[in-house]
Motif scaffolding. Sequence first.
Motif, PDB file in Angstrom:
ATOM      1  N   ASP A 235       0.835  -1.206   0.000  1.00  0.00           N
ATOM      2  CA  ASP A 235       0.000   0.000   0.000  1.00  0.00           C
ATOM      3  C   ASP A 235       0.869   1.255   0.000  1.00  0.00           C
ATOM      4  OD1 ASP A 235      -2.471   1.668   0.519  1.00  0.00           O
ATOM      5  OD2 ASP A 235      -1.394   2.036   2.385  1.00  0.00           O
TER       6      ASP A 235
ATOM      7  N   LYS B 271       1.265   4.120  -2.844  1.00  0.00           N
ATOM      8  CA  LYS B 271       0.870   5.488  -2.491  1.00  0.00           C
ATOM      9  C   LYS B 271       1.983   6.465  -2.843  1.00  0.00           C
ATOM     10  CE  LYS B 271      -2.061   7.068   1.262  1.00  0.00           C
ATOM     11  NZ  LYS B 271      -2.453   6.812   2.653  1.00  0.00           N
ATOM     12  N   VAL B 272       3.220   6.041  -2.633  1.00  0.00           N
ATOM     13  CA  VAL B 272       4.372   6.907  -2.916  1.00  0.00           C
ATOM     14  C   VAL B 272       4.583   7.066  -4.423  1.00  0.00           C
ATOM     15  CG1 VAL B 272       6.898   6.992  -2.813  1.00  0.00           C
ATOM     16  CG2 VAL B 272       5.583   6.461  -0.748  1.00  0.00           C
ATOM     17  N   LEU B 273       4.335   5.991  -5.193  1.00  0.00           N
ATOM     18  CA  LEU B 273       4.793   5.984  -6.584  1.00  0.00           C
ATOM     19  C   LEU B 273       3.707   6.105  -7.642  1.00  0.00           C
ATOM     20  CD1 LEU B 273       7.484   3.160  -6.334  1.00  0.00           C
ATOM     21  CD2 LEU B 273       7.902   5.621  -6.442  1.00  0.00           C
ATOM     22  N   VAL B 274       2.525   5.592  -7.361  1.00  0.00           N
ATOM     23  CA  VAL B 274       1.579   5.383  -8.457  1.00  0.00           C
ATOM     24  C   VAL B 274       0.569   6.519  -8.580  1.00  0.00           C
ATOM     25  CG1 VAL B 274      -0.185   3.840  -9.387  1.00  0.00           C
ATOM     26  CG2 VAL B 274       1.841   2.895  -8.257  1.00  0.00           C
ATOM     27  N   SER B 275       0.629   7.227  -9.696  1.00  0.00           N
ATOM     28  CA  SER B 275      -0.423   8.178 -10.052  1.00  0.00           C
ATOM     29  C   SER B 275      -1.426   7.461 -10.955  1.00  0.00           C
ATOM     30  CB  SER B 275       0.155   9.371 -10.803  1.00  0.00           C
ATOM     31  OG  SER B 275       0.976  10.147  -9.959  1.00  0.00           O
ATOM     32  N   LYS B 276      -2.605   8.018 -11.032  1.00  0.00           N
ATOM     33  CA  LYS B 276      -3.659   7.436 -11.861  1.00  0.00           C
ATOM     34  C   LYS B 276      -3.154   7.154 -13.275  1.00  0.00           C
ATOM     35  CE  LYS B 276      -8.356   8.421 -13.372  1.00  0.00           C
ATOM     36  NZ  LYS B 276      -9.529   9.285 -13.180  1.00  0.00           N
TER      37      LYS B 276
ATOM     38  N   ALA C  19      -3.925  -3.931  -3.127  1.00  0.00           N
ATOM     39  CA  ALA C  19      -3.200  -2.802  -2.527  1.00  0.00           C
ATOM     40  C   ALA C  19      -3.024  -1.679  -3.541  1.00  0.00           C
ATOM     41  CB  ALA C  19      -1.831  -3.264  -2.011  1.00  0.00           C
TER      42      ALA C  19
ATOM     43  N   PRO D 241      -6.505   1.264  -5.327  1.00  0.00           N
ATOM     44  CA  PRO D 241      -6.988   2.612  -5.020  1.00  0.00           C
ATOM     45  C   PRO D 241      -6.165   3.719  -5.681  1.00  0.00           C
ATOM     46  CG  PRO D 241      -6.760   1.300  -3.021  1.00  0.00           C
ATOM     47  CD  PRO D 241      -6.136   0.521  -4.122  1.00  0.00           C
ATOM     48  N   TYR D 242      -4.962   3.394  -6.141  1.00  0.00           N
ATOM     49  CA  TYR D 242      -4.116   4.411  -6.768  1.00  0.00           C
ATOM     50  C   TYR D 242      -4.303   4.411  -8.282  1.00  0.00           C
ATOM     51  CZ  TYR D 242      -2.732   4.041  -2.010  1.00  0.00           C
ATOM     52  OH  TYR D 242      -2.810   3.992  -0.638  1.00  0.00           O
TER      53      TYR D 242
ATOM     54  N   VAL E  77       6.989   2.096 -17.712  1.00  0.00           N
ATOM     55  CA  VAL E  77       6.539   1.290 -16.575  1.00  0.00           C
ATOM     56  C   VAL E  77       7.011   1.943 -15.279  1.00  0.00           C
ATOM     57  CG1 VAL E  77       6.919  -0.907 -15.379  1.00  0.00           C
ATOM     58  CG2 VAL E  77       6.379  -0.874 -17.824  1.00  0.00           C
ATOM     59  N   LYS E  78       6.090   2.194 -14.367  1.00  0.00           N
ATOM     60  CA  LYS E  78       6.437   2.824 -13.107  1.00  0.00           C
ATOM     61  C   LYS E  78       7.091   1.819 -12.164  1.00  0.00           C
ATOM     62  CE  LYS E  78       5.656   6.658 -11.864  1.00  0.00           C
ATOM     63  NZ  LYS E  78       4.871   7.451 -10.970  1.00  0.00           N
TER      64      LYS E  78
ATOM     65  N   LEU F  73      12.452  -0.044 -11.542  1.00  0.00           N
ATOM     66  CA  LEU F  73      12.271  -0.353 -10.129  1.00  0.00           C
ATOM     67  C   LEU F  73      11.375  -1.586 -10.000  1.00  0.00           C
ATOM     68  CD1 LEU F  73      12.888   0.741  -7.251  1.00  0.00           C
ATOM     69  CD2 LEU F  73      10.776   2.072  -7.431  1.00  0.00           C
TER      70      LEU F  73
ATOM     71  N   THR G 236       2.794  12.577  -3.935  1.00  0.00           N
ATOM     72  CA  THR G 236       3.957  12.497  -3.059  1.00  0.00           C
ATOM     73  C   THR G 236       4.742  13.807  -3.078  1.00  0.00           C
ATOM     74  OG1 THR G 236       4.020  10.142  -3.511  1.00  0.00           O
ATOM     75  CG2 THR G 236       5.996  11.107  -2.527  1.00  0.00           C
TER      76      THR G 236
ATOM     77  N   GLY H  89      -7.090  -3.804   1.549  1.00  0.00           N
ATOM     78  CA  GLY H  89      -5.938  -3.508   0.700  1.00  0.00           C
ATOM     79  C   GLY H  89      -4.779  -2.880   1.457  1.00  0.00           C
TER      80      GLY H  89
END
Lengths: 402, 402
Positions: free
Chosen positions: A107, A111-116, A133, A136-137, A165-166, A200, B11, B263
């Motif tokens: 999670d 939250k730190v890395l994934v934008s929509k 997990a 939601p992002y 790719v993120k 990453l 972030t 999640g």
Amino acid sequence: MDFSHLLADRTHKMGASAIREILKVVSQPGMVSLAGGIPAPESFPMDIMGELAEKVIAKYGPQAFQYDFTEGFPPFREALVPHLQRKGICTTAEEILIASGSQGALDAIAKVLVSKGDKIAVEAPTYLGALQAFAPYEPTYVKMDTDDEGLIPECLERVLAANTVKLIYLVPTFQNPTGRTLPVERRKQIAEIIQRNRALLIEDDPYSALRYRGEAVPPIRSFAPENVIYLTTLSKVFAPGLRLGVCVAPPDIRRWIVVVKQGVDLHTSTFNQALAAEYLSGGYITRQLPKILAIYGPRQEAMLNALAVHFPEKFSWSKPEGGMFLWAEGPKGLDIEPLYWKAIENKVAFVPGRYFYTEPGEGLSTMRLNYTMCDEATIEGAIGVLGGVLNGALGTRPGRGA
Amino acid sequence: MDFSHLLADRTHKMGASAIREILKVVSQPGMVSLAGGIPAPESFPMDIMGELAEKVIAKYGPQAFQYDFTEGFPPFREALVPHLQRKGICTTAEEILIASGSQGALDAIAKVLVSKGDKIAVEAPTYLGALQAFAPYEPTYVKMDTDDEGLIPECLERVLAANTVKLIYLVPTFQNPTGRTLPVERRKQIAEIIQRNRALLIEDDPYSALRYRGEAVPPIRSFAPENVIYLTTLSKVFAPGLRLGVCVAPPDIRRWIVVVKQGVDLHTSTFNQALAAEYLSGGYITRQLPKILAIYGPRQEAMLNALAVHFPEKFSWSKPEGGMFLWAEGPKGLDIEPLYWKAIENKVAFVPGRYFYTEPGEGLSTMRLNYTMCDEATIEGAIGVLGGVLNGALGTRPGRGA
């Protein structure tokens, strides 16, 4: 009052979960479940839990019950250094973050890395909890093909060339759902590919300690430490209810995971971290692990033997050297889901494999079978029932080993 | 390798935290900290922790260490029903969700409800940890003015009329940071306003059990149960390191909190929930609470007395009947932050009040003072030091009570 108009955009998309719906029946009385992914309660070190609690209370006193660092309880982080070293992860206590289960780390990383709309590359099939997990992002997924030896490195190469790719997500050892393990050569290739592409990768490693045969394979992180976020957990070697996950990440990602985790739960339970610190540093884990393997190894063997006896010839399945799952695949064109309901009528549950794919229409003829929660006789009986259902559907007789 | 280009949009915005920076000095050796928001370790029931752990292990066995329902461990949810009843919350075990601290509930609620740019109405000043939980979901804030009795209901009315507000966030009892408590009449008015506006309010109630004087005030939820998400925690009446939060929410919000929480961490520690179940149902809390009040009450009194003796006449402060904080306010135009550094030189720390406001330039002359972590003599000495710093800056002599 109806507040559905208040839901966030992301929530609407999380919607109903098809797998949650079909698995509702699993808890019916009398059901034999090969569907779960749950450690056997008899694998928990119940004989020493009281002793560990006493030790923690005597040693740390109120500190074990106080607010603590978001990064984790220092004695637990210290105790993890040699524990991780034995897994091939060379790191320091400062580089280790404690999460509320691996789930908590997944999670926080998302939250730190994934934008929509960001792309996450995942194995096909992949671990469902990770998708939960990430969901939601609002990422999109790029699937990477796998074979009996896990992710095909050329496929990763192609995916990275064709997409921005993120994040890459892998369970390289005794994968959930397939049980497959990436051989060391592929690990080296993957390490080289992510280094060259400055990519990453999350290496999620909950199962590697559950090895019943064969030699340990070094983690991908050991070949590309700067490009890998390594996750493991105490859930399979101590107790899952304590919710203890472990994360080793590159420094500039780690820093943000801490900021994010502080907003999510401040920190993971201090008391539980202290229990785990004593469990590791007191050498209890060294005595417990063989007991755990002695429970699961024979169960896996029982399942493999029963599959050979009862499953149709047209089926194949993985033969992993450890972990919690086997993956069975029927002939192309066979849709397992109607047979799931037949099996349920006969009081045996499993998970149809399609639910582990990010794209619809894939894995229709596959199934995930868990062997940690039932004893050998129950497994033998349950596989017999499933074999009957599958043979009935295919109009065939039991398989090779019969 | 530098991965900063991979960070999500959200972030970047979480950025450096000014308060985290200024509070770094608080852990210097010899510092007397009135800055924290931490329960005293001597308030934890250390004498019974071993007994509770033994009881849990004997009563629940491996179940207390196994994966459990995302909603929470059933015996804990059952034990919370009479506990919440005593707080004026009438509910059932099914309606109670367990979170990993109140923080976990705040994160989950924001995840379910808040899309980027959505408006959250908050008190000015408000609880920082809530802002931290909300931040990753990128809300904007609408501030609501407060006076000595907390939120001004007319201000809530105006804010709801002028804005599309997704969520209202309040700490109505012994607020953090001010210590203020909304009187019952205002609670009824607020309940009426949110019902009429079909608005949703988070009532965050970590402190109401810490009452040293006066009569309990019923929660806002008791006047508008369908419009309130009620949160409380065991952190102040049992042990914060166990990370046990409690959430009672309207059904169609609750359902989504469960999906989201699954999640984030699958569930909160089973073992810790089982400890809390025994702590509540075994009546231990009834014996512990008076001990906690007997620690904090005299500390609060010592701080109030010392403020009267040492603080400049031009300062006023809250006189709450409970909780963990006092809120002091200097004359308009006085900037407290430079005086924070003076106080630090003199080895006393507090939190400058400006950090509890969502808008820059507000609360410059305010400060939050915590009295739970130091004994009476230390508090008296620390307030003496602060009084010296403040009088020095204002060119005045100590205040009224001197």
